[in-house]
Enzyme design. Sequence first.
Site, short mmCIF file in Angstrom:
data_model
loop_
_atom_site.label_atom_id
_atom_site.label_comp_id
_atom_site.label_asym_id
_atom_site.label_seq_id
_atom_site.Cartn_x
_atom_site.Cartn_y
_atom_site.Cartn_z
N LYS A 1 -22.89 -2.96 35.97
CA LYS A 1 -24.28 -2.85 36.42
C LYS A 1 -24.81 -4.26 36.71
O LYS A 1 -24.58 -5.17 35.92
CB LYS A 1 -25.11 -2.17 35.33
N SER B 1 -32.05 4.13 35.61
CA SER B 1 -31.79 3.06 36.54
C SER B 1 -30.32 2.79 36.82
O SER B 1 -29.99 2.19 37.83
CB SER B 1 -32.44 1.78 36.01
N SER C 1 -31.87 5.33 30.95
CA SER C 1 -31.13 4.88 32.13
C SER C 1 -29.62 5.02 32.09
O SER C 1 -28.97 4.83 33.12
CB SER C 1 -31.45 3.42 32.42
N1 GLN Z 1 -36.84 5.70 33.87
C1 GLN Z 1 -37.29 4.84 32.80
C2 GLN Z 1 -38.17 3.74 33.34
O1 GLN Z 1 -38.38 3.72 34.51
C3 GLN Z 1 -36.11 4.30 32.05
C4 GLN Z 1 -35.48 3.15 32.68
C5 GLN Z 1 -34.42 2.55 31.83
O2 GLN Z 1 -33.97 3.13 30.86
N2 GLN Z 1 -34.04 1.34 32.18
O3 GLN Z 1 -38.65 2.93 32.60
#
Ligand code: GLN
Length: 485
Positions: free
Chosen positions: A78, A155, A179
């Site tokens: 990532k 994400s 995410s």
């Molecule tokens: N969807 C969540 C956010 O937008 C989680 C994102 C994440 O875990 N990095 O904050």
Amino acid sequence: MTDLTELTIAEAKKGLSKKEFSAVELTTSYINNMQAKHKLNAFVKETPELALQQAAASQSKIDSGLGGELEGIPLGIKDLFCTKGVDTTACSQILKGFVPPYESTVTSKLLSAGANFLGKLNLDEFAMGGSNETSAFGPVINPWSKEVPLVPGGSSGGSAAAVAANMCAAATGTDTGGSIRQPSAFCGVTGIKPTYGRCSRYGIIAFASSLDQAGPIAKTVEDCAIMLKVMSGHDAKDATSAKIAVPDFTKVLGQSIKGMRVGIPKEYRVPSLNEEVASYWDKAAQMLKEQGVEIVDISLPHTKYALAVYYIIAPAEASSNLARYDGLRYGNRVEGKTLDEMYVNSRTAGFGREVKRRIMIGTYVLSAGYYDAYYLKAQKVRRLIRDDFIEAFNHCDIILTPTAPSAAFAIGDKSMQQDPINMWLNDIFTVSVSLAGLPAMSLPIGLNSKGLPLGMQLIGRAFDEESVLKAASILEKQVAFRGVK
Ligand code: GLN
């Protein structure tokens, strides 16, 4: 010959040690697949030469019997993990051109174990999002898409899509509020967010420091266990990493779960829960019951506050973490007549809409006058959410819930774009686990009537990833989910 990219890590390790194929052949198959599937937009930086060099070195180690745990296994990383000498952008314009002079702890552990890196994977900008649509490199296409292109979740959307499409054997992800788990569910793959403190955060670009955790996304529970073992462990460079021994997570796989108590939280039957997801949830509980577990009803009464608390705490921490991107020290700079103007110009051009929204919310809730009303209150409720889990774990050993309220939605979905709250509601089952710092895994449970994968989440006590993995390995066997094709 079988397509080498279809092998799990466990299978590839066997094949390599039996000399059925070489590490270079394995890596070459992945490189070909990665390049054939450019339209998915999963990778934002490909490093095939580097991967081949690493594969050749791995082969020598395998030949001399010195191979590590992941010797010759091709991974995707990532693009939130700093990789020495390889561009790291967090998929933000503001970090364009940033080449870290050092390696994150997690990726350096993977390299020491013999893995090779195919490249960097797409994500929501600074990991803020649940659909990969906030990336400065454009959205990733879910490999399960049919008539219309679907989001892979976020994400870690690039990570989940790349694993689902066999573009890498496994990938690293990070999870702040879901995410790793939500994109795994959307792409029909398996991912685990370990306990907060299990993996070092050193060298991972920070979003919300009290929530961020690294973890693997892979094809199977076993592969997640293999990856997690390598990625975990105390690190003197991260004061929040835990001084707790790392077990061999693979040992518990397939062991009997007879007598285990599995909790079903009543508060998770939310109105936005899709009917098919609800019926798979019942089915998963039934499958576990057939394996001798006891199903217990539990209550997590503060669940209803979890999203509100998360969307105060995460932006607050983000606004502080992102203050370092001022155009001076890293990446992209847009000049101005004065220092202030340069800051404004760099940030205006460098940050996307969602990141700006979060910085503004975060700055607001931390400002004098609002700090007590929002931030402090949110911290108090965070404690209550954690206490709910502690109490629930007096009655059960793991908790079973869906990972997300629905399957993957279309890229550009209007309801999500017009009102960011709809997008945030997607995190309803994952954020409380993050606020409580607990380990949780998502694994595929089946397809909905449109042929799209759905995921189930298993949550464990702090530092009890083993119970989660054990139950997941049994459920996985029952489900016998088949990947994308
Ligand atoms: N969807 C969540 C956010 O937008 C989680 C994102 C994440 O875990 N990095 O904050």
